[in-house]
Design an enzyme around this catalytic site. Structure first.
Site, PDB file in Angstrom:
ATOM      1  N   ASN A  73      43.906  38.417  36.637  1.00  0.00           N
ATOM      2  CA  ASN A  73      45.483  39.266  36.681  1.00  0.00           C
ATOM      3  C   ASN A  73      45.865  38.377  37.940  1.00  0.00           C
ATOM      4  OD1 ASN A  73      48.006  40.448  37.738  1.00  0.00           O
ATOM      5  ND2 ASN A  73      47.779  41.826  35.779  1.00  0.00           N
ATOM      6  N   PRO A  74      47.338  37.089  37.693  1.00  0.00           N
ATOM      7  CA  PRO A  74      47.601  36.815  39.603  1.00  0.00           C
ATOM      8  C   PRO A  74      48.314  37.664  40.304  1.00  0.00           C
ATOM      9  CG  PRO A  74      48.866  35.335  36.850  1.00  0.00           C
ATOM     10  CD  PRO A  74      48.263  37.078  36.923  1.00  0.00           C
TER      11      PRO A  74
ATOM     12  N   ARG B 243      46.469  50.878  44.478  1.00  0.00           N
ATOM     13  CA  ARG B 243      45.542  49.108  44.297  1.00  0.00           C
ATOM     14  C   ARG B 243      45.284  49.131  45.844  1.00  0.00           C
ATOM     15  NH1 ARG B 243      47.540  46.352  41.688  1.00  0.00           N
ATOM     16  NH2 ARG B 243      46.438  46.961  40.058  1.00  0.00           N
TER      17      ARG B 243
ATOM     18  N   ASP C 119      39.854  48.156  37.830  1.00  0.00           N
ATOM     19  CA  ASP C 119      40.385  48.256  36.371  1.00  0.00           C
ATOM     20  C   ASP C 119      41.688  49.079  36.825  1.00  0.00           C
ATOM     21  OD1 ASP C 119      40.141  47.984  33.641  1.00  0.00           O
ATOM     22  OD2 ASP C 119      40.601  49.908  32.923  1.00  0.00           O
TER      23      ASP C 119
ATOM     24  N   GLY D  91      53.555  43.657  36.217  1.00  0.00           N
ATOM     25  CA  GLY D  91      53.604  44.712  35.234  1.00  0.00           C
ATOM     26  C   GLY D  91      54.389  46.196  34.983  1.00  0.00           C
TER      27      GLY D  91
ATOM     28  N   GLU E 142      34.349  41.434  28.189  1.00  0.00           N
ATOM     29  CA  GLU E 142      35.519  42.608  27.226  1.00  0.00           C
ATOM     30  C   GLU E 142      35.050  43.707  27.746  1.00  0.00           C
ATOM     31  OE1 GLU E 142      35.033  43.536  22.572  1.00  0.00           O
ATOM     32  OE2 GLU E 142      33.871  42.331  23.702  1.00  0.00           O
TER      33      GLU E 142
ATOM     34  N   THR F 225      38.634  39.019  38.794  1.00  0.00           N
ATOM     35  CA  THR F 225      40.547  39.437  38.004  1.00  0.00           C
ATOM     36  C   THR F 225      41.167  38.022  38.099  1.00  0.00           C
ATOM     37  OG1 THR F 225      42.685  40.446  37.529  1.00  0.00           O
ATOM     38  CG2 THR F 225      41.316  39.385  39.567  1.00  0.00           C
TER      39      THR F 225
ATOM     40  N   LYS G 136      47.491  40.964  40.324  1.00  0.00           N
ATOM     41  CA  LYS G 136      46.196  41.453  41.191  1.00  0.00           C
ATOM     42  C   LYS G 136      45.805  40.601  42.524  1.00  0.00           C
ATOM     43  CE  LYS G 136      44.240  44.301  37.769  1.00  0.00           C
ATOM     44  NZ  LYS G 136      43.157  44.719  37.013  1.00  0.00           N
TER      45      LYS G 136
HETATM   46  P1  ITT Z   1      41.428  41.848  34.762  1.00  0.00           P
HETATM   47  O1  ITT Z   1      41.112  42.606  34.279  1.00  0.00           O
HETATM   48  O2  ITT Z   1      41.768  39.899  34.643  1.00  0.00           O
HETATM   49  O3  ITT Z   1      41.484  42.330  36.072  1.00  0.00           O
HETATM   50  P2  ITT Z   1      44.381  42.711  33.445  1.00  0.00           P
HETATM   51  O4  ITT Z   1      46.225  42.663  33.766  1.00  0.00           O
HETATM   52  O5  ITT Z   1      43.802  42.883  32.333  1.00  0.00           O
HETATM   53  O6  ITT Z   1      43.299  42.125  34.087  1.00  0.00           O
HETATM   54  P3  ITT Z   1      43.298  45.612  33.542  1.00  0.00           P
HETATM   55  O7  ITT Z   1      42.781  45.775  32.723  1.00  0.00           O
HETATM   56  O8  ITT Z   1      42.765  46.929  34.890  1.00  0.00           O
HETATM   57  O9  ITT Z   1      44.201  44.193  33.812  1.00  0.00           O
HETATM   58  O10 ITT Z   1      44.563  46.195  33.468  1.00  0.00           O
HETATM   59  C1  ITT Z   1      45.995  46.734  34.645  1.00  0.00           C
HETATM   60  C2  ITT Z   1      47.205  46.824  33.807  1.00  0.00           C
HETATM   61  O11 ITT Z   1      47.796  48.104  34.415  1.00  0.00           O
HETATM   62  C3  ITT Z   1      47.744  45.256  34.823  1.00  0.00           C
HETATM   63  O12 ITT Z   1      48.149  44.182  33.158  1.00  0.00           O
HETATM   64  C4  ITT Z   1      49.762  45.838  34.178  1.00  0.00           C
HETATM   65  O13 ITT Z   1      50.482  45.599  33.663  1.00  0.00           O
HETATM   66  C5  ITT Z   1      49.386  47.551  34.421  1.00  0.00           C
HETATM   67  N1  ITT Z   1      48.873  47.413  36.379  1.00  0.00           N
HETATM   68  C6  ITT Z   1      47.983  48.188  37.128  1.00  0.00           C
HETATM   69  N2  ITT Z   1      48.388  48.437  37.985  1.00  0.00           N
HETATM   70  C7  ITT Z   1      49.671  47.764  37.942  1.00  0.00           C
HETATM   71  C8  ITT Z   1      50.534  47.484  39.429  1.00  0.00           C
HETATM   72  O14 ITT Z   1      50.291  47.707  41.051  1.00  0.00           O
HETATM   73  N3  ITT Z   1      51.941  47.518  38.979  1.00  0.00           N
HETATM   74  C9  ITT Z   1      52.376  46.938  37.734  1.00  0.00           C
HETATM   75  N4  ITT Z   1      51.600  47.352  37.368  1.00  0.00           N
HETATM   76  C10 ITT Z   1      50.241  47.237  36.909  1.00  0.00           C
END
Ligand code: ITT
Length: 195
Positions: free
Chosen positions: A9-10, A177, A66, A149, A37, A7, A12
């Site tokens: 996403n910081p 998660r 995801d 998020g 993608e 990932t 996560k």
């Molecule tokens: P990676 O694909 O690199 O892991 P991403 O942010 O694109 O990063 P996702 O496609 O899985 O990841 O999208 C998940 C989105 O759902 C994330 O960007 C948040 O907006 C939301 N999300 C998921 N888990 C969350 C959480 O625990 N708290 C708040 N929002 C969450």
């Protein structure tokens, strides 16, 4: 045991790192330029795409999640499109949801965070998948500074708090998660796990 965390996403990364440390699992970052993608039509398909890509490129086992928010009154949106529901920042996406939900009364605002997780090997083997949900509802305003998020608009059932108003530790205990991760860790420690 060393596993690539697939990932960028910081939010996560922070949550996974806190959960992995006590389990003796060392999570390593995926290469910066790897951005597979997400063409799947389910959370699980997209988790598999990310874990497969990271395992192949690094030649190490890789775990990916995801995840996203499913809102009943919006027919499950933003769902697998949570990260890209609209252009802009997380705040912009929260505001879009609050606007779309403006006419939806208390009691009809149920939602769930969903997390699909996959652990894959470089040869394409899928070692384990898990999928978990965290039920709550959508608030009328953003509240709280923690998490990331959609946390500031996700109201916890039976409590006057959003998931952005609890500690990281408590979020990991309750969250989609955290639940998916614990099932993954149970598998990693089980006799079925051999690689
Ligand atoms: P990676 O694909 O690199 O892991 P991403 O942010 O694109 O990063 P996702 O496609 O899985 O990841 O999208 C998940 C989105 O759902 C994330 O960007 C948040 O907006 C939301 N999300 C998921 N888990 C969350 C959480 O625990 N708290 C708040 N929002 C969450």
């Amino acid at each position: 045991m060393k596993v690539i965390l697939a990932t960028h996403n910081p939010g996560k990364i922070r949550e996974f790192s806190q959960m992995a440390e006590p389990c003796g699992i060392e999570l390593l970052p995926m290469p910066d330029d790897l951005d597979p993608e997400e063409t799947g039509s389910t959370f699980l398909e997209n988790a598999l795409i990310k874990a497969h890509a990271a395992a192949k490129v690094t030649n190490m086992p890789a775990v990916a999640d995801d995840s996203g928010l499913e809102i009943e009154a919006l027919s499950g949106r933003p769902g697998i499109r949570s990260a890209r529901y609209c252009e802009g920042t997380d705040k912009d996406r929260r505001e879009k949801i609050l606007e779309e939900m403006a006419g939806v009364p208390e009691g009809k605002r149920q939602a769930a965070f969903v997390c699909a997780m996959a652990l894959c090997l470089p040869d394409g083997t899928v070692l384990k998948t898990t999928e978990e949900r965290w039920h709550g509802s959508i608030g009328f305003v953003s509240r709280g500074e923690n998490g990331f998020g959609y946390d500031p608009i996700f109201e916890l059932d039976g409590r006057n708090q959003t998931s952005a108003m609890i500690t990281n530790e408590e979020k990991n205990t309750l969250s989609h998660r955290g639940q998916a991760w614990r099932k993954m860790v149970d598998f990693i420690g089980s006799p079925e796990m051999k690689f």
